[in-house]
Design an enzyme around this catalytic site. Sequence first.
Site, PDB file in Angstrom:
ATOM      1  N   ASN A 108       0.858  -1.190   0.000  1.00 19.48           N
ATOM      2  CA  ASN A 108       0.000   0.000   0.000  1.00 19.48           C
ATOM      3  C   ASN A 108       0.890   1.233   0.000  1.00 19.48           C
ATOM      4  O   ASN A 108       2.012   1.197   0.487  1.00 19.48           O
ATOM      5  CB  ASN A 108      -0.875   0.011   1.263  1.00 19.48           C
ATOM      6  CG  ASN A 108      -1.802   1.216   1.318  1.00 19.48           C
ATOM      7  OD1 ASN A 108      -2.410   1.583   0.304  1.00 19.48           O
ATOM      8  ND2 ASN A 108      -1.914   1.850   2.476  1.00 19.48           N
ATOM      9  N   HIS A 110       0.891   5.117   1.446  1.00 21.08           N
ATOM     10  CA  HIS A 110       0.206   5.934   2.446  1.00 21.08           C
ATOM     11  C   HIS A 110       0.841   7.323   2.448  1.00 21.08           C
ATOM     12  O   HIS A 110       2.074   7.443   2.448  1.00 21.08           O
ATOM     13  CB  HIS A 110       0.341   5.273   3.828  1.00 21.08           C
ATOM     14  CG  HIS A 110      -0.421   5.999   4.881  1.00 21.08           C
ATOM     15  ND1 HIS A 110      -1.798   5.965   4.956  1.00 21.08           N
ATOM     16  CD2 HIS A 110      -0.006   6.809   5.883  1.00 21.08           C
ATOM     17  CE1 HIS A 110      -2.190   6.721   5.976  1.00 21.08           C
ATOM     18  NE2 HIS A 110      -1.132   7.246   6.543  1.00 21.08           N
ATOM     19  N   SER A 137       4.855   6.797   2.280  1.00 19.85           N
ATOM     20  CA  SER A 137       5.475   5.513   2.616  1.00 19.85           C
ATOM     21  C   SER A 137       4.828   4.411   1.813  1.00 19.85           C
ATOM     22  O   SER A 137       3.604   4.402   1.632  1.00 19.85           O
ATOM     23  CB  SER A 137       5.253   5.186   4.101  1.00 19.85           C
ATOM     24  OG  SER A 137       5.630   6.249   4.940  1.00 19.85           O
ATOM     25  N   ASP A 146      -2.267   0.430   8.243  1.00 21.42           N
ATOM     26  CA  ASP A 146      -1.051   1.188   7.936  1.00 21.42           C
ATOM     27  C   ASP A 146       0.121   0.776   8.830  1.00 21.42           C
ATOM     28  O   ASP A 146       1.002   1.595   9.137  1.00 21.42           O
ATOM     29  CB  ASP A 146      -1.297   2.707   8.049  1.00 21.42           C
ATOM     30  CG  ASP A 146      -2.409   3.166   7.102  1.00 21.42           C
ATOM     31  OD1 ASP A 146      -2.515   2.616   5.998  1.00 21.42           O
ATOM     32  OD2 ASP A 146      -3.170   4.078   7.482  1.00 21.42           O
TER      33      ASP A 146
HETATM   34  C1  GRF Z   1      -2.923   8.886  -2.370  1.00 25.18           C
HETATM   35  O1  GRF Z   1      -2.590  10.036  -1.653  1.00 25.18           O
HETATM   36  C2  GRF Z   1      -2.485   7.657  -1.603  1.00 25.18           C
HETATM   37  O2  GRF Z   1      -1.334   7.860  -0.846  1.00 25.18           O
HETATM   38  C3  GRF Z   1      -3.647   7.424  -0.689  1.00 25.18           C
HETATM   39  O3  GRF Z   1      -4.790   7.764  -1.432  1.00 25.18           O
HETATM   40  C4  GRF Z   1      -4.432   8.691  -2.452  1.00 25.18           C
HETATM   41  C5  GRF Z   1      -4.849   8.088  -3.739  1.00 25.18           C
HETATM   42  O4  GRF Z   1      -4.673   8.944  -4.850  1.00 25.18           O
HETATM   43  N1  GRF Z   1      -3.625   6.049  -0.218  1.00 25.18           N
HETATM   44  P1  GRF Z   1      -4.782   8.353  -6.318  1.00 25.18           P
HETATM   45  O5  GRF Z   1      -6.167   7.701  -6.452  1.00 25.18           O
HETATM   46  O6  GRF Z   1      -3.686   7.353  -6.489  1.00 25.18           O
HETATM   47  O7  GRF Z   1      -4.654   9.522  -7.225  1.00 25.18           O
END
Ligand code: GRF
Length: 189
Positions: A108, A110, A137, A146
Amino acid sequence: MGRTRVGILISGRGSNMMSLVEASRGADCPYEIGLVASDRPDAPGLAWARDQGIATFAQSPRGMAKADYEATIDSALREHGVEAIALAGYMRLLSDAFVARWRGRILNIHPSLLPRYKGLDTHARALAAGDTTAGCSVHVVTEELDGGTVLGQAEVPILPGDTPESLAERVLAAEHGLYPRILADFLRH
Ligand code: GRF
């Protein structure tokens, strides 16, 4: 050697998914994208993926038991030969059973420097704390939100006058560089 088939789960705009798709086209990239799946049939990222000729799958969980919903996602991933999963703005918590089934094979991204600011509203929380640095991260997904091993991070400065939106934009640009690189490193080892 064959490339690892990766399934990407999204819920919205999918900009991280796009950066993974674009990186997967590189000659030395160790992964290819087998499926882009979403819990939101109207996710803008799904339409983009479809236009790129990538297999997509959408299933709203509405009215379904979580286990049944996840079983449809799991089958779609397996039907497309997916071996590892990249969560990219997927806004649902995966059940412990799903995580166990794909143990060590779900990553994932984050938008914080974990272990700081797990969960939502990371940028507002970093600003409220008076931090001078923010970032993102990539981590292994475990049952703890997370909480899995952090595989890589990218830092960005917090600038005077930053808002959660301006900071989110700066972090997002860093996410797009970080995720493809860390996923590739992870799959090479
Ligand atoms: C990103 O900021 C990611 O870190 C978080 O959700 C957001 C997703 O944005 N988990 P996108 O859909 O990839 O543009």
